[in-house]
Design a protein around this motif. Sequence first.
Motif, PDB file in Angstrom:
ATOM      1  N   ASN A 196       6.556 -22.704 -11.574  1.00 49.42           N
ATOM      2  CA  ASN A 196       5.386 -23.606 -11.371  1.00 49.42           C
ATOM      3  C   ASN A 196       4.273 -23.062 -10.155  1.00 49.42           C
ATOM      4  O   ASN A 196       3.950 -23.679  -9.710  1.00 49.42           O
ATOM      5  CB  ASN A 196       5.951 -25.264 -10.354  1.00 49.42           C
ATOM      6  N   GLY A 197       4.388 -21.706 -10.278  1.00 50.80           N
ATOM      7  CA  GLY A 197       3.319 -21.358  -9.205  1.00 50.80           C
ATOM      8  C   GLY A 197       2.407 -21.695  -9.822  1.00 50.80           C
ATOM      9  O   GLY A 197       1.961 -21.869 -10.398  1.00 50.80           O
ATOM     10  N   GLU A 198       1.241 -21.501  -8.678  1.00 48.35           N
ATOM     11  CA  GLU A 198      -0.483 -22.013  -8.634  1.00 48.35           C
ATOM     12  C   GLU A 198      -0.886 -21.090 -10.000  1.00 48.35           C
ATOM     13  O   GLU A 198      -0.548 -19.796  -9.844  1.00 48.35           O
ATOM     14  CB  GLU A 198      -1.040 -21.496  -7.074  1.00 48.35           C
ATOM     15  N   LYS A 199      -1.866 -21.512 -10.239  1.00 46.73           N
ATOM     16  CA  LYS A 199      -2.271 -20.596 -11.946  1.00 46.73           C
ATOM     17  C   LYS A 199      -3.435 -20.057 -10.974  1.00 46.73           C
ATOM     18  O   LYS A 199      -4.098 -20.105 -10.407  1.00 46.73           O
ATOM     19  CB  LYS A 199      -2.647 -21.498 -13.519  1.00 46.73           C
ATOM     20  N   THR A 200      -3.484 -18.894 -11.746  1.00 45.97           N
ATOM     21  CA  THR A 200      -4.015 -17.379 -11.716  1.00 45.97           C
ATOM     22  C   THR A 200      -4.543 -16.697 -12.374  1.00 45.97           C
ATOM     23  O   THR A 200      -3.450 -16.987 -13.913  1.00 45.97           O
ATOM     24  CB  THR A 200      -3.557 -16.215 -10.860  1.00 45.97           C
ATOM     25  N   GLU A 201      -5.649 -16.060 -12.407  1.00 44.77           N
ATOM     26  CA  GLU A 201      -5.935 -14.941 -13.450  1.00 44.77           C
ATOM     27  C   GLU A 201      -5.648 -13.909 -12.642  1.00 44.77           C
ATOM     28  O   GLU A 201      -6.193 -13.198 -12.050  1.00 44.77           O
ATOM     29  CB  GLU A 201      -7.088 -15.017 -13.567  1.00 44.77           C
ATOM     30  N   THR A 202      -5.072 -12.608 -13.950  1.00 43.73           N
ATOM     31  CA  THR A 202      -4.898 -11.805 -13.437  1.00 43.73           C
ATOM     32  C   THR A 202      -5.908 -10.763 -14.705  1.00 43.73           C
ATOM     33  O   THR A 202      -6.029 -11.045 -15.493  1.00 43.73           O
ATOM     34  CB  THR A 202      -3.547 -11.027 -14.602  1.00 43.73           C
ATOM     35  N   THR A 203      -5.950  -9.814 -13.315  1.00 45.22           N
ATOM     36  CA  THR A 203      -7.699  -8.945 -14.338  1.00 45.22           C
ATOM     37  C   THR A 203      -7.145  -7.495 -14.326  1.00 45.22           C
ATOM     38  O   THR A 203      -7.499  -7.057 -15.009  1.00 45.22           O
ATOM     39  CB  THR A 203      -9.171  -8.741 -12.965  1.00 45.22           C
ATOM     40  N   GLU A 204      -5.591  -7.232 -13.899  1.00 49.18           N
ATOM     41  CA  GLU A 204      -5.631  -5.891 -13.958  1.00 49.18           C
ATOM     42  C   GLU A 204      -3.980  -5.701 -13.711  1.00 49.18           C
ATOM     43  O   GLU A 204      -3.417  -6.189 -12.986  1.00 49.18           O
ATOM     44  CB  GLU A 204      -6.089  -4.673 -13.167  1.00 49.18           C
ATOM     45  N   GLU A 205      -3.795  -4.157 -14.751  1.00 50.50           N
ATOM     46  CA  GLU A 205      -1.877  -3.900 -13.923  1.00 50.50           C
ATOM     47  C   GLU A 205      -2.581  -2.458 -13.303  1.00 50.50           C
ATOM     48  O   GLU A 205      -2.385  -1.749 -14.725  1.00 50.50           O
ATOM     49  CB  GLU A 205      -1.522  -3.933 -15.754  1.00 50.50           C
ATOM     50  N   PRO A 206      -2.766  -2.241 -12.572  1.00 49.76           N
ATOM     51  CA  PRO A 206      -3.507  -0.849 -12.090  1.00 49.76           C
ATOM     52  C   PRO A 206      -2.222   0.517 -12.519  1.00 49.76           C
ATOM     53  O   PRO A 206      -2.839   1.410 -12.290  1.00 49.76           O
ATOM     54  CB  PRO A 206      -3.322  -0.913 -10.502  1.00 49.76           C
ATOM     55  N   ILE A 207      -0.714   0.152 -12.335  1.00 48.20           N
ATOM     56  CA  ILE A 207       0.133   0.813 -12.962  1.00 48.20           C
ATOM     57  C   ILE A 207       0.081   1.055 -14.725  1.00 48.20           C
ATOM     58  O   ILE A 207       0.149   1.592 -14.637  1.00 48.20           O
ATOM     59  CB  ILE A 207       1.284   0.803 -11.840  1.00 48.20           C
ATOM     60  N   LEU A 208       1.192  -0.653 -14.743  1.00 46.97           N
ATOM     61  CA  LEU A 208       1.355  -0.257 -16.401  1.00 46.97           C
ATOM     62  C   LEU A 208       0.582  -0.208 -17.291  1.00 46.97           C
ATOM     63  O   LEU A 208       0.558  -0.175 -18.330  1.00 46.97           O
ATOM     64  CB  LEU A 208       2.359  -0.933 -16.074  1.00 46.97           C
ATOM     65  N   GLY A 209      -0.272  -0.632 -17.193  1.00 42.87           N
ATOM     66  CA  GLY A 209      -2.039  -1.198 -17.849  1.00 42.87           C
ATOM     67  C   GLY A 209      -1.543  -2.325 -18.544  1.00 42.87           C
ATOM     68  O   GLY A 209      -0.915  -2.572 -18.535  1.00 42.87           O
ATOM     69  N   SER A 210      -3.186  -3.027 -19.382  1.00 46.02           N
ATOM     70  CA  SER A 210      -2.844  -3.929 -19.551  1.00 46.02           C
ATOM     71  C   SER A 210      -2.089  -4.272 -21.110  1.00 46.02           C
ATOM     72  O   SER A 210      -1.659  -5.296 -21.747  1.00 46.02           O
ATOM     73  CB  SER A 210      -4.458  -4.221 -19.828  1.00 46.02           C
ATOM     74  N   THR A 211      -2.064  -2.928 -21.234  1.00 42.00           N
ATOM     75  CA  THR A 211      -1.072  -3.215 -22.517  1.00 42.00           C
ATOM     76  C   THR A 211       0.906  -2.945 -22.277  1.00 42.00           C
ATOM     77  O   THR A 211       1.063  -2.305 -23.210  1.00 42.00           O
ATOM     78  CB  THR A 211      -1.277  -2.411 -23.912  1.00 42.00           C
TER      79      THR A 211
END
Length: 572
Positions: A196-211
Amino acid sequence: MSTEYKPNSKLDPNAKFADNERLKTQSNYLRGTIEADLKDPLTGGFTADNFQLIRFHGMYQQDDRDIRPERAKQKLEPLHNVMLRARMPGGIIKPSQWLAIDKFAEEKSMYGSIRLTTRQTFQFHGVLKPNIKEMHQMLNSVGIDSIATAGDVNRNVLCTTNPVESQLHQEAYEWATKISEHLLPHTKAYAEIWLNGEKTETTEEPILGSTYLPRKFKTTVTIPPNNEVDVHANDLNFVAIADNGKLVGFNVLVGGGLAMTHGDVNTYPRKADDFGFIPLEHTLKIAEHVVSVQRDWGNRVNRKNAKTKYTLDTFGADAFKAEVQKRAGVEFEPSRPYEFTHRGDRFGWVEGIDGKHHLTLFIENGRILDYPGKPLKTGCRKIAQIHQGDFRMTANQNLIIAGVPADQKATIEQLAREHGLINDEHTVQRKNSMACVALPTCPLAMAEAERYLPELVTQVEGLLDKHGVADDSIILRVVGCPNGCGRAMLAEIGLVGKGLGKYNVYLGGNREGTRVPKLYLENVGEDVYLPALDELIGQWVQERQSDECFGDFVIRKGIVAEVKVSKTDFHA
Ligand code: SRM
Ligand code: SF4
């Protein structure tokens, strides 16, 4: 650094990406619509993409295959539930954490068991949808999570257990934890959905990449001479190098992996390549860039050829290594000498360099449960209630009660004996045998493994006894399908499930875990492989040179050919 996925240049540019690529792209950084599914009372399962996405949060949807036909007859959907796998770098767990997981297994899981895995963690099997959130919140309350223990990410990082026997252990363990943290996904999806953590927006996955990665990725920190973690099953290994007892850096081994598909010669188990030595300060940079090269060069079209081992064989290990060096800005130095001498656990008590005592318990198949006359789970609970050190899960599915002061040794040993956790009748053979979970929970199982192993070991013990070597042992591993979770593809005798009661038999791995075995018998039952093993064990006993192990013997005698380069030799 770019997080964009660049199509692998060796692939047809028009090739269609695997569907998993679409679902990762559309998942909003692993959130999907899992929350809506959780609220859906009409099914016990997860639908569409969420079925895959929950894996990145450490869960697999399963159903009990033993009762599937009966439920189908009654026109009921399979009894969907999840298996959870915790993140536990180096396999270390505190007694208070043990008590919490024991309570949950007992009260809220269908099977009541704590299953120790071949990757130094535990699994709950059979958690029903209404209990999933509570499970994550319970784990969180004791400092455990299950982030990235499955899915196309870096999984639980292993570390040779070797409890404080070696001065290197503490430091190596800290590196395993740092690598695990460094390579974790950055998305807060896990906390949002399960805690139940606060909703946030993820904009990048710096190491793993967005896919994320093209496929699962596995890492170890290994302290020679013990190869308990089986480096050649892993994409990335940091082999500890010491100077005067002080950890100075790591030899880096890349591109191991054991899975294959029956009948597909483009899939094979493969040993890792030695990239060379790095001083300690470059560890995280090298970890990050082995991952980033695999992220960008790995095959995203065919998941059967997507692991690092195939990327190395497609591009060449030298090209892969050169790219890692370029991205990390670090040159590998020549490898430093080290040797692996064994993989098995050392059972019983050992005294550590800190004067504390450590008791390694053999847990058959890693399944901690109260069996009739053998209440293993109650025994572990009672030990956890008084133990002041920690527990360590080994990569051989066993358990170490670590850090016991001298004045508590006798009490802990007595509890272990009373609850069947120490059984002097277990042979060395039994203690050196391992199986994967397989039926009834694994959806991919083609044959029995965990439930068959005890009986098979009894048969092999009989053969060793017959040939006068009852105290000897052969590394024997059984897996229910060619994915190879019980690491049969690094065994001296490896049985790989083909169908119910039928196995492919592979021979020729060695004690140190540095050779892949080769197919000897195909799709056979006990009526064929037990007499064959009887004859081979007889020959080995008669003709072996000094203490030559069974695997070395079958190679020397040409009973199977040695697999030197998997790509060319394994299926030849
Ligand atoms: Fe595994 C899938 C169990 C270690 C290779 N593995 C599975 C699943 C999740 C089945 C599924 O995808 O639905 C199994 C769940 C069974 C169950 O009911 O619990 C499963 N794997 C296990 C465990 C629990 C076996 C055990 O008896 O301990 C091990 C959990 C490790 C952990 O804690 O993370 C386990 N799996 C391994 C290993 C051995 C290792 O890593 O040391 C391997 C071979 C090494 C490798 O990766 O090359 C392994 N598992 C696979 C694969 C094949 C991957 C591939 O390269 O193609 C699959 C199937 C897949 O990923 O598509 C798989
Ligand atoms: Fe399941 Fe196959 Fe892994 Fe065994 S080897 S647990 S049968 S996926």
